[in-house]
Design an enzyme around this catalytic site. Structure first.
Site, PDB file in Angstrom:
ATOM      1  N   ASP A  48      16.108  -2.178   3.274  1.00  0.00           N
ATOM      2  CA  ASP A  48      15.068  -1.780   2.330  1.00  0.00           C
ATOM      3  C   ASP A  48      15.505  -0.552   1.558  1.00  0.00           C
ATOM      4  OD1 ASP A  48      13.671  -3.775   3.430  1.00  0.00           O
ATOM      5  OD2 ASP A  48      12.045  -2.558   4.241  1.00  0.00           O
ATOM      6  N   PHE A  49      16.203   0.316   2.276  1.00  0.00           N
ATOM      7  CA  PHE A  49      16.613   1.565   1.643  1.00  0.00           C
ATOM      8  C   PHE A  49      17.587   1.273   0.493  1.00  0.00           C
ATOM      9  CE2 PHE A  49      18.782   5.720   1.511  1.00  0.00           C
ATOM     10  CZ  PHE A  49      17.668   6.523   1.392  1.00  0.00           C
ATOM     11  N   TYR A  51      17.779  -1.503  -1.142  1.00  0.00           N
ATOM     12  CA  TYR A  51      16.995  -2.168  -2.187  1.00  0.00           C
ATOM     13  C   TYR A  51      16.281  -1.121  -3.042  1.00  0.00           C
ATOM     14  CZ  TYR A  51      13.376  -4.969  -4.421  1.00  0.00           C
ATOM     15  OH  TYR A  51      12.550  -5.552  -5.352  1.00  0.00           O
ATOM     16  N   ASP A  52      15.661  -0.184  -2.342  1.00  0.00           N
ATOM     17  CA  ASP A  52      14.910   0.842  -3.061  1.00  0.00           C
ATOM     18  C   ASP A  52      15.811   1.637  -3.990  1.00  0.00           C
ATOM     19  OD1 ASP A  52      12.604   0.088  -1.884  1.00  0.00           O
ATOM     20  OD2 ASP A  52      12.585   1.662  -0.368  1.00  0.00           O
ATOM     21  N   SER A  94       1.739  -2.003  -5.471  1.00  0.00           N
ATOM     22  CA  SER A  94       2.740  -1.488  -4.547  1.00  0.00           C
ATOM     23  C   SER A  94       2.685   0.039  -4.595  1.00  0.00           C
ATOM     24  CB  SER A  94       4.098  -2.018  -4.978  1.00  0.00           C
ATOM     25  OG  SER A  94       5.033  -1.719  -3.992  1.00  0.00           O
ATOM     26  N   LYS A 128       4.298   5.132   6.799  1.00  0.00           N
ATOM     27  CA  LYS A 128       4.387   3.880   6.042  1.00  0.00           C
ATOM     28  C   LYS A 128       4.868   2.834   7.041  1.00  0.00           C
ATOM     29  CE  LYS A 128       6.200   1.815   1.867  1.00  0.00           C
ATOM     30  NZ  LYS A 128       6.595   0.566   2.493  1.00  0.00           N
ATOM     31  N   ARG A 149      -0.050 -10.353  -0.208  1.00  0.00           N
ATOM     32  CA  ARG A 149      -0.074  -9.735  -1.526  1.00  0.00           C
ATOM     33  C   ARG A 149       0.188 -10.769  -2.629  1.00  0.00           C
ATOM     34  NH1 ARG A 149       1.711  -4.704  -2.907  1.00  0.00           N
ATOM     35  NH2 ARG A 149       3.140  -4.606  -1.142  1.00  0.00           N
ATOM     36  N   LYS A 302      -1.502  10.239  -0.050  1.00  0.00           N
ATOM     37  CA  LYS A 302      -2.512   9.690  -0.966  1.00  0.00           C
ATOM     38  C   LYS A 302      -3.587  10.745  -1.221  1.00  0.00           C
ATOM     39  CE  LYS A 302      -2.620   5.911   2.296  1.00  0.00           C
ATOM     40  NZ  LYS A 302      -3.263   4.749   2.828  1.00  0.00           N
ATOM     41  N   LYS A 326      10.352   8.069   1.279  1.00  0.00           N
ATOM     42  CA  LYS A 326      11.200   7.246   2.147  1.00  0.00           C
ATOM     43  C   LYS A 326      12.234   8.108   2.861  1.00  0.00           C
ATOM     44  CE  LYS A 326       9.925   2.954   1.227  1.00  0.00           C
ATOM     45  NZ  LYS A 326      10.905   1.944   0.961  1.00  0.00           N
TER      46      LYS A 326
HETATM   47  S1  IVH Z   1      -1.505   2.780   0.877  1.00  0.00           S
HETATM   48  C1  IVH Z   1      -1.917   0.798  -3.749  1.00  0.00           C
HETATM   49  N1  IVH Z   1      -0.691   3.296   3.289  1.00  0.00           N
HETATM   50  O1  IVH Z   1       3.554  -0.189   1.639  1.00  0.00           O
HETATM   51  C2  IVH Z   1      -1.171   0.770  -2.506  1.00  0.00           C
HETATM   52  N2  IVH Z   1       0.366   1.518   2.108  1.00  0.00           N
HETATM   53  O2  IVH Z   1       5.561  -0.308  -0.443  1.00  0.00           O
HETATM   54  C3  IVH Z   1      -1.690   1.790  -1.535  1.00  0.00           C
HETATM   55  N3  IVH Z   1       2.078   0.362   3.420  1.00  0.00           N
HETATM   56  O3  IVH Z   1       1.639  -1.954  -0.686  1.00  0.00           O
HETATM   57  C4  IVH Z   1      -1.064   1.561  -0.250  1.00  0.00           C
HETATM   58  N4  IVH Z   1       1.886   1.556   5.236  1.00  0.00           N
HETATM   59  O4  IVH Z   1       1.474  -2.644   1.867  1.00  0.00           O
HETATM   60  C5  IVH Z   1      -0.524   2.510   2.203  1.00  0.00           C
HETATM   61  N5  IVH Z   1      -0.089   3.855   5.456  1.00  0.00           N
HETATM   62  C6  IVH Z   1       0.064   3.085   4.388  1.00  0.00           C
HETATM   63  C7  IVH Z   1       1.006   2.054   4.345  1.00  0.00           C
HETATM   64  C8  IVH Z   1       1.127   1.283   3.186  1.00  0.00           C
HETATM   65  C9  IVH Z   1       2.517   0.561   4.659  1.00  0.00           C
HETATM   66  C10 IVH Z   1       2.569  -0.670   2.499  1.00  0.00           C
HETATM   67  C11 IVH Z   1       1.501  -1.269   1.618  1.00  0.00           C
HETATM   68  C12 IVH Z   1       2.008  -0.997   0.231  1.00  0.00           C
HETATM   69  C13 IVH Z   1       3.469  -0.932   0.460  1.00  0.00           C
HETATM   70  C14 IVH Z   1       4.206  -0.289  -0.658  1.00  0.00           C
END
Ligand code: IVH
Length: 723
Positions: A48-49, A51-52, A94, A128, A149, A302, A326
């Site tokens: 993933d890293f 890819y990112d 995403s 994450k 999704r 967030k 990341k």
């Molecule tokens: S918040 C609008 N919190 O990572 C999206 N996402 O790569 C807000 N993910 O689409 C997402 N852990 O599916 C949020 N603690 C977490 C998360 C998380 C994994 C996923 C999620 C997101 C994706 C993005």
């Protein structure tokens, strides 16, 4: 400025050409290829890293050359055939990523610009979770739908496959739940479950899965819910797509509601006011994440306030109010000393990288799997190369790539076929198989098969363990299980360590094994993918080994028909637990003439092929226990676990390892495990030993209809049991 935690870009892949137009086109094509591998096939070939980093390079280039950017960018697409499609209420976006402190600082500056001056920056910081994004819709408190999704606007309906998530409440407490709530979360697999599945695969000679994320995604996308339920998945919820009526002002309040509703939430959840506090939480999580039970590759930051989130807004791909920071995965470089071939019990050859010992995230790595011949060829990994290794999903080391710039002169591409011949092995790669497989087993493999055949969960031949099996092969007294039945007492006496008495005992034990139940023989044959439970399911379904040996694909898979009778692409298993992989494995095994010969010899020796008065012949259809699934937990007062299993099976029931929505009864004794909590959440009847016995008596074929015995559905059955 935020202090860097690790050099995330040290292994950045070469950027290629300098012409931005060509580079953008190349990156798009490369990313599109990886999107298909990741989202459609759940089988990525880069981390993933990596890819990112490619994605980030593309975004950087597009930011510098806006004329080359398309009007909108949308997230990847995970939709697959065989699933109904449904629209999300609110699009599933995403997350933007940051890899450096400077990129995190840019995120903060952007937010400050988007929010009114002086608006405080209240953040929440969470891990994450490296899983599969999911959206759950509860309507009037009732779980109505689960969607992936998909392309962000429309996802695959995976509601049926939530069977793999038995602990997820289907019903919210009455009185408090909104008319509609769309919850966002992540389905994932714990590291422990991933290791359990891979260990079982290694035992049947199959190559291991790459990482928990892809296995979780692959599992939830299995068309067969029974297969999905056989693997244990978990879920956490972290976001709101839509809530009618709106109930929450902040993510903090939302999380409290989730906890009241007994929905799973992310375990590390920190409030942080201001950029510095958010950064400190990111750094704290970096050290803590290695102790979590599931894979994480970053921290999500967030805005806490939903009003502030709306003010910050989003673009077509991700919100401006959140970012994923990341962490660089643990990587190291070392020399690949040699590629060796490991032989699985079923003869599959797995190439293994023998490495110069190197430290990686706290452990010394000396070996890593190379999966199969194609993987080595695709990555052009050669002996004596310097290779980059990484702990994928923080658990299993894998060889990411070789570093050709460090390649010593005189190396040649690894030639699998040549190595097989060099080692004097007789092996072929069957069409459609990723593995080379031995056609003539090695002595070690013969010994492993003999030991498996004789083991407790197969034909249970006491005193025929691995050492005796090895001695039998070494002295050429037995290489095949069929040879056991022609051994004389004198021959056994000739084995080292055997005396008159022990030779006589083994001789008798071998003879006794002829009368074991059919499922034990099926398990003992060593057919790839067939464990004890599957062997039981097969024995119960086919009744005789001949019927099993002559089965065709149509005996395992039923084509599903649409409402109008048209054939659909998906297929259904006829036997629970026997999906397409298991069916294929059986068909391949029984089509091998060498295996026919083994069966012929075993029949001649007098083994129970099920056509006599087999003890496992099914309970009369229609008894209340036929097709009922039981799970056992804890210690029962007088029945051993195997006794309980035998009683249940004799009555036509089935014993499964884990509790799922398809479990009919949980039998619980002293010190029950987590299965008890799960079963009570799902409302599954719980029996103690007395209740089980009563149920078995009540359903015994000769039980009269008016016999009293309690059943689990009657309150009396549970009265002595304390939760
Ligand atoms: S918040 C609008 N919190 O990572 C999206 N996402 O790569 C807000 N993910 O689409 C997402 N852990 O599916 C949020 N603690 C977490 C998360 C998380 C994994 C996923 C999620 C997101 C994706 C993005």
């Amino acid at each position: 400025m935020f202090a860097p935690m690790s050099d995330a870009t040290a292994n950045r892949p070469p950027s290629g050409g300098t012409d931005p137009v060509r580079r953008i086109a190349a990156l798009r094509a490369e990313l599109a290829r990886h999107d298909i591998l990741y989202y459609k096939q759940a089988a990525p070939v880069i981390s993933d890293f990596e890819y990112d980093l490619l994605r980030h390079e593309l975004n950087d280039l597009l930011a510098r050359h806006p004329a080359l950017a398309p009007a909108t960018e949308t997230p990847g697409d995970d939709r697959a055939e065989g699933f109904a499609k449904a629209r999300h209420h609110t699009p599933m976006l995403s997350l933007d990523n940051a890899y450096h402190p400077a990129q995190f600082a840019t995120f903060i500056t952007r937010i400050q610009k988007l929010l009114p001056p002086g608006e405080p920056l209240h953040f929440v910081v969470e891990p994450k979770i490296d899983g599969l994004a999911v959206s759950l819709v509860y309507e009037h408190g009732q779980l109505a739908r689960a969607l992936t999704r998909g392309n962000g606007a429309t996802g695959d309906d995976i509601t049926r496959n939530l069977a793999a998530l038995p602990a997820l409440p289907r019903q919210l407490p009455s009185g408090e739940s909104p008319a509609t709530i769309e919850l966002r979360g992540e389905i994932y697999m714990t590291n422990a479950e991933f290791l359990r599945i891979n260990t079982a695969r290694a035992d049947t000679g199959e190559s291991p899965y790459a990482n928990p994320r892809n296995l979780a995604a692959g599992t939830i996308k299995l068309l067969d819910p029974a297969e999905a339920a056989a693997r244990r998945l978990e879920i956490v919820l972290h976001g709101i797509g839509h809530c009618d009526p709106p109930l929450f002002a902040t993510l903090g309040e939302f999380r409290q509601a989730l906890q009241r509703w007994r929905l799973p939430t992310v375990e590390f959840f920190q409030h942080a006011t201001g950029a510095d506090a958010a950064w400190a939480a990111i750094a704290q999580l970096d050290t803590l994440r290695h102790t979590l039970a599931y894979p994480t590759d970053g921290a999500v930051v967030k805005l806490d306030s939903l009003r502030a989130q709306t003010l910050a807004g989003a673009n077509s791909k991700f919100p401006h109010w959140a970012i994923a920071y990341k962490y660089a995965p643990a990587q190291a470089q070392t020399r690949l000393r040699a590629i060796t071939l490991q032989v699985g019990r079923t003869g599959a050859l797995t190439p293994v990288a023998e490495l110069e010992p190197v430290e990686l995230a706290g452990t010394t790595i000396t070996r890593a799997t190379l999966h199969n011949a194609d993987e080595i060829a695709r990555k052009d990994i050669r002996e004596n190369d310097t290779v980059l290794i990484e702990k994928a999903g923080e658990i299993i080391p894998r060889v990411l790539r070789s570093l050709p710039e460090k390649r010593p002169p005189g190396t040649t591409p690894f030639d699998f076929a040549h190595r097989v011949a060099e080692l004097g092995l007789e092996a072929v790669r069957p069409p459609g198989d990723a593995h080379w497989r031995l056609t003539a087993p090695t002595p070690a493999q013969h010994a492993r098969h003999l030991a498996h055949y004789a083991s407790k969960h197969c034909l249970d031949i006491e005193n025929l363990g691995p050492a005796v099996a090895q001695a039998l092969v070494h002295t050429a007294l037995a290489t095949s299980p069929a040879d056991l039945y022609t051994l004389t007492r004198e021959q056994l006496l000739s084995l080292e360590g055997f005396a008159e008495k022990s030779a006589a005992q083994l001789h008798t034990a071998i003879a006794d094994s002829k009368h074991r139940e059919l499922w034990r023989l099926i398990h003992a044959l060593g057919i790839p993918n067939i464990g004890g439970q599957t062997a039981k399911d097969l024995a119960r379904h086919f009744h005789t080994l001949d019927r099993l040996a002559n089965a065709t694909l149509a005996d395992y898979r039923r084509k599903q028909r649409g409402k109008k009778g048209q054939e659909l692409t998906s297929e259904e298993s006829i036997i629970a637990g026997v999906g397409p992989v298991v069916a294929q494995s059986l068909l391949t095994w029984f089509s091998n003439p060498a295996h026919h010969e083994l069966l012929r010899r075993l029949r001649t020796a007098g083994l129970n092929f099920g056509d006599k008065n087999a003890p496992e012949s099914p309970a009369p259809a229609g008894t209340p226990l036929s097709e009922k699934t039981f799970v056992l937990t804890g210690t029962l007062p007088s029945l051993g676990r195997e006794d309980a299993r035998a009683l249940i099976e004799a009555a036509g029931g089935r014993v499964a390892d884990s509790v799922s929505a398809r479990t009919h009864y949980l039998v619980a004794g002293q010190n029950p495990g987590s299965k008890l909590a799960k079963a009570s959440t799902l409302g599954i009847p719980i029996l103690d030993e007395n209740a089980l016995r009563a149920l078995l008596n009540a359903t015994a074929p000769d039980a009269t209809a008016d016999q009293p015995g309690a059943t689990a559905d009657q309150p009396g059955a549970q009265q002595e049991f304390t939760l």
